[in-house]
Each structure stands twice: as C-alpha cells, then as structure tokens.
Scaffold this active site. Sequence first.
Site, PDB file in Angstrom:
ATOM      1  N   HIS A  58       0.643  -1.201  -0.035  1.00 13.97           N
ATOM      2  CA  HIS A  58       0.086  -0.044   0.088  1.00 13.97           C
ATOM      3  C   HIS A  58       1.041   1.482  -0.021  1.00 13.97           C
ATOM      4  O   HIS A  58       2.086   1.122   0.259  1.00 13.97           O
ATOM      5  CB  HIS A  58      -0.903   0.055   1.187  1.00 13.97           C
ATOM      6  CG  HIS A  58      -0.545   0.019   2.536  1.00 13.97           C
ATOM      7  ND1 HIS A  58       0.141  -1.175   3.325  1.00 13.97           N
ATOM      8  CD2 HIS A  58       0.235   1.037   3.239  1.00 13.97           C
ATOM      9  CE1 HIS A  58       0.631  -0.688   4.394  1.00 13.97           C
ATOM     10  NE2 HIS A  58       0.649   0.543   4.375  1.00 13.97           N
ATOM     11  N   ALA A  59       0.022   2.284  -0.157  1.00 17.35           N
ATOM     12  CA  ALA A  59       0.686   3.954  -0.051  1.00 17.35           C
ATOM     13  C   ALA A  59      -0.236   4.642   0.681  1.00 17.35           C
ATOM     14  O   ALA A  59      -1.334   4.385   0.991  1.00 17.35           O
ATOM     15  CB  ALA A  59       1.217   4.359  -1.403  1.00 17.35           C
TER      16      ALA A  59
END
Length: 144
Positions: A58-59
Amino acid sequence: MIEQNKSSAGHVRLIDLPAVTDPRGDLTFIEGERHVPFPIRRVYYLYNVPVDAERGGHAHRDLEQVVFALSGSFRMKIDDGKTKSEYWLRDPRKGLYINRLIWREMDSFSQGAVCMVLASHPYDENDYFRDYDDFTLAVNEGVK
C-alpha cells in the site's frame, strides 16, 4: 532538528539514531521532530511474521513513517511510481523514513524479526492507496 518540506512527496531515506553504549548494553532513543521529521502520533510493531509472508502492499496519501528492524531483518521494497528500490533493515539504530505517496512492500522476514513503525498520524483507512493502479494514477496526476 530535522527540517523538511512536509508537502513534498516521494521521499525515502535512511535515518541514523543516537546510541548510548556502556558495559551494560546499548540504548537508542527517538524524539519526534528531532530524530524523525514529524511529531509521532502512532507507534505499532509487527512480530511473529512467518518468514515467507509479505506485508505492506500500500501507499499513503498523507502519512509519513519511519520503519525499524528492532530484531532480525526484513526487506523493504519501495516504489515512488517511477523508480523502485530496496532496503534491507537489520540495524535497530537505522530507520527508513518513508514520506507520503510511496508504495511499500515488506518481505524476507528473518525468524524472530520485530518491525517497529513510527507514524505521523493515527490510523485512517481513507489515507491508504491499496490498489497500485490508483496509486500510480495519483502520483502521475500530482493528486493527494
């Protein structure tokens, strides 16, 4: 004190922490806005991670983090939407600062590895990019 433009994105760097050493052992400490470039609002840690497990994927839109291997080791795969890099974390005095809009994946955990993360904000699911295509679109459009 560390100075940095917090509105910038896509920044990753290693941070060295101080150590106090004497015959009884080593002590390392962390102060928000001094050793890390943000006030620390959340601390969490991963442990008992199977050696073949992958974490991350994820970011974040706004969140900044510093990631440490307190014990053992693991690999951080970093992607700013244009360039990919890898960091092996194994020294508890070295943390990986990850600014916003950086995709991260973690793998190759050693037996007994402990990962600690310092975060600039409390947990907020709306801050996550969990789809890589959505992340790259946001990076390419300069969207937050």
